[in-house]
Scaffold this active site. Sequence first.
Site, short mmCIF file in Angstrom:
data_model
loop_
_atom_site.label_atom_id
_atom_site.label_comp_id
_atom_site.label_asym_id
_atom_site.label_seq_id
_atom_site.Cartn_x
_atom_site.Cartn_y
_atom_site.Cartn_z
N THR A 49 0.81 -1.41 0.00
CA THR A 49 0.03 0.04 0.13
C THR A 49 0.77 1.42 -0.17
O THR A 49 0.57 2.22 -0.58
CB THR A 49 -0.93 -0.11 1.28
OG1 THR A 49 -1.75 -1.09 1.09
CG2 THR A 49 -1.85 1.49 1.16
N HIS B 293 -6.07 4.59 -10.99
CA HIS B 293 -6.28 4.54 -12.51
C HIS B 293 -7.70 4.26 -12.80
O HIS B 293 -8.49 3.71 -12.30
CB HIS B 293 -5.60 3.20 -12.96
CG HIS B 293 -3.92 3.03 -12.68
ND1 HIS B 293 -3.44 3.81 -13.87
CD2 HIS B 293 -3.09 2.79 -11.97
CE1 HIS B 293 -2.06 3.77 -13.41
NE2 HIS B 293 -1.84 3.04 -12.30
N VAL C 121 -0.37 -13.67 11.82
CA VAL C 121 -1.22 -14.61 12.04
C VAL C 121 -0.10 -15.78 11.93
O VAL C 121 0.54 -16.04 10.95
CB VAL C 121 -2.34 -14.79 10.87
CG1 VAL C 121 -2.73 -16.20 10.94
CG2 VAL C 121 -3.16 -13.90 11.26
N LYS D 185 2.83 -0.74 -16.32
CA LYS D 185 2.33 0.58 -17.05
C LYS D 185 3.51 1.56 -17.32
O LYS D 185 3.29 2.66 -17.97
CB LYS D 185 1.54 1.35 -16.08
CG LYS D 185 -0.02 0.61 -15.97
CD LYS D 185 -0.75 1.22 -15.16
CE LYS D 185 -2.31 0.63 -15.10
NZ LYS D 185 -2.33 -0.53 -14.47
N ARG E 224 4.63 -5.19 -5.81
CA ARG E 224 3.37 -5.76 -6.17
C ARG E 224 3.07 -7.19 -5.81
O ARG E 224 3.73 -8.02 -6.53
CB ARG E 224 3.09 -5.32 -7.50
CG ARG E 224 3.57 -4.04 -7.99
CD ARG E 224 3.75 -4.11 -9.52
NE ARG E 224 4.20 -2.79 -10.17
CZ ARG E 224 5.45 -2.31 -10.33
NH1 ARG E 224 6.31 -2.94 -9.67
NH2 ARG E 224 5.63 -1.35 -10.96
N CYS F 267 14.62 17.90 4.08
CA CYS F 267 15.73 17.52 5.06
C CYS F 267 15.75 16.21 5.46
O CYS F 267 16.60 15.59 6.26
CB CYS F 267 15.94 18.62 6.28
SG CYS F 267 15.10 18.22 7.79
N CYS G 115 14.10 17.32 12.66
CA CYS G 115 12.97 17.08 13.61
C CYS G 115 13.16 15.75 14.20
O CYS G 115 12.19 15.45 14.95
CB CYS G 115 11.56 17.35 12.67
SG CYS G 115 11.45 16.16 11.53
#
Lengths: 430, 485
Positions: free
Chosen positions: B43, B51, B174, B252, B313, B442, B447
Amino acid sequence: MKQLDYDVVVIGGGPAGMAAALKANEKGATVAIIERNDELGGILNQCIHSGFGLSYFKQELTGPEYAELFINRVKDSDIDVYLNTMVIDLAPDQRITAVNQDGMLVLAAGAIVLAMGCRERTRGAIKIPGSRPAGVLTAGLAQRYVNIENRKPGERIVILGSGDIGLIMARRLTLEGMQVLGVYELMPYANGLYRNIKNCLDDFDIPLHLSTTVTNIIGYPHLEAVEVAKVDENFAVIDETREVIACDTLLLSIGLIPENELSQNSGVGLNPRTNGPLVDEELATDQPGIFACGNVLHVHDLVDNVTLEAEQAGTAAAVYALEQKAAVSENRPAENKATITISPGENVGYTVPAKLTIPPQKPIRILFRVRTPLDQAAVVIHTGTEIFYQGKVQAYKPSVMEAVALHPEELNRLNESDEPITVSVREVKK
Amino acid sequence: MNHYDIIIIGGGITGTAIAHECSKYQLTAALLERGTDIGIGATKGNGGVVHPGYDPTPGSLKAKINVCGANRYPQLARDLNFGIINPGIFVIGFSDADEAVLKHKLEFGIKNGVRDLAIIDAGQMRNREPQLATTARHALYAPTATVVDPFEVAIAFAENAKANGVEILTSQPVTAIKKRTDGNFLVNTPNQQFTCTYIVNAAGNHADDVARLAGIAEYQMKPRHGDLLVLDKDMVNKPKTVMFPCPGPDTKGIACIPTVHGNTIVGSTATMLDDKEAVNNYAPGIQALIDGVHKILPELDAAKIIRTFAGLRPVVLDNNNDFYIAESPTVKGFIHAAGIQSPGVASAPAIAELVRDLLDNAGLEMVPKADYNPYREKLTVFTELSLAEQDALINEHPAYGRIVCRCETVTEGEIIAAIHGAIPAHTLDAIKRRTRAGMGRCQGGFCQYKVIAILARELGLSADAICLEDAGSQLLCGAVKGGAK
């Protein structure tokens, strides 16, 4: 919401910001420093090693000690300091928007000094392949962890890049009980100051591998090893030299980039060679009333030079702001200044300033760096047709910022033409 | 031990979309995600293009699902409050052979029900994208195409599902699945045990491994790896349209993709691998991305790259690169939602509806909840507020006046809210995905130490315990010699 008005607003409270603010204040301007951290001092606060102030104070100070001398002077002045306050916008009309935990601030300024410093180049920018685990960080971040947060980033460290921050951290990590396996440098020469190579690597038996880079990052979820390899004169990887080195930390000291997002928002033109603003001999940018100094203008190696540069910018900003105030009240029209460009020529990476007001009224200093080390060379400042300055023969290194001082008499010939000036460093054949 | 009607295995965009769908009905459900956060597998490893559906062969399951799912996005974005932009897509042709492919895709698109598709010429393309290569001759233009941050969509699905009664559990891999004599499943994770009547297998690249736990060997999977680049928001002449070259048989191709937050993504390469854990970047792949995007945008400044990342994928082998969405013929009640490669993001809402139908067919009563709440409020984003709103917010909550991430202007208030959010964030990258802290140029240089300190304080942990993402990715390892513990 606070609406505030100052003659000069300085963005950034590190060494550049403080020196600029103090000079502006001395000139009689009302001054504010806006600093995002909880204290003034900027990056000096984490540079706990010594070597600062050798020329400006004729003393050998640590970063925090150098900063403290300025912090005390700022405290003793009537400069307004806004800590924990971040400028989030610098508009084209030069209105400054800032934020802190008391709310939003909108500041109007007669002149602005940009002193935001720089950031570190990251892994993504040089596209190191491999996994993306914990254990890969920039040297400055590691310095923060070790020197201020008191945490170790790891135990077995590989450092990529022989810039000063990497060299200093090689020593620091060793002193704090970690093992530095080596410093790896892409170029065939070391990038940092010579004294740092001696004091940080040689003195601690940390090997320096030149013409070598990191070609793969190995291990997930935590770093387990890096692959290094030698490169040829075109920086292409020499496959047979690939070698895997077990480690848990990769420190990147691969360059500093002036932090000019705010500058760009306000329309300040940048020099693509430095990523800092294009300035004239007064350190004025192309936006009237906006000046720049310190690492945001170009990356310095010595804070003493930052202070000198910032004093010049702070003075110029105050003079500008106070003159503008006087001009407005006297109804004077704006002055139009003629300028010529100063360009980097042979072997020179960049110059600051990038343009010069003519006719020149005061002595000027042109700062520059060479692109590549030269053993025997001399700086030549020339127009298309004539040379009007030649320096003495010396060695030049990219890691050393050089300066040429020119007096108005030397520049007088420019009155007649408005040809651009070029700064070149020409090798002297034996 | 908890019993559920449904256990969904996998918290990516597919699993969370299914959880979101199931939460509309009067049933009990739990989602088990093996990672420390939602959406950290395939994801988050793609370019976020929704698409529109001109690629799949008309009549195929993929074609129906793609178009139906893509059409759901604008409404979902409004209801669930996730970011979405509508840059449209150019599929660009450079030759006569390409033109034939584009016409073919136009036909497919029209047959599949994609609206407003058209073939446009170089002049029309350059009106919109003046930096386009002069060798570009024509393009298939899909103006309805949208782009999202897919991990944000997954979090939005999961939060709404949770608000409507679905349990969302992270760090729950699992380890065993057994069919009991009463027909229910017994599902084990390292520290918990559940029973359920139905299992939905949405386990991404590991769907075949999870299926094997249940004694199912209907398909085999291998990951198809892709490298991707992220470029700085401040890049001049950045593209405002998604631009692909003509597609190949398996992929693609390498596109430039404007993102919701103003960056540009270049992605992606396509290489079948064996190793499901190898989400690495590869030097040849990175170079291929730069070369590939230069075919479309020759002036694109590669110096503006701020980050490289990669994705795998999930590919079901010997299945024509199609989705595998069906109840298992061998183990009743076990529903596969596997092989969700491109167009997985676009298809997710429609996959969820299909899985709902499969559950219905399998015997689960799907009675709509009267009190289902389709709306999700998102966390406050400081930079989206007006000056007056920012001031008021800070007066109420001073933490919103403390900027933590300078590059993206992210406040401490936002980070605290994310830590304690509906799907809590306990790692640096979970904070990054929810607030953008660390996504700037950066890359966390300024941070990171602040975010770690805030996490440690809010969670009552030592800074050394804070992880980057997965278990074992601690960033710090103890006090310096002689330093205060």
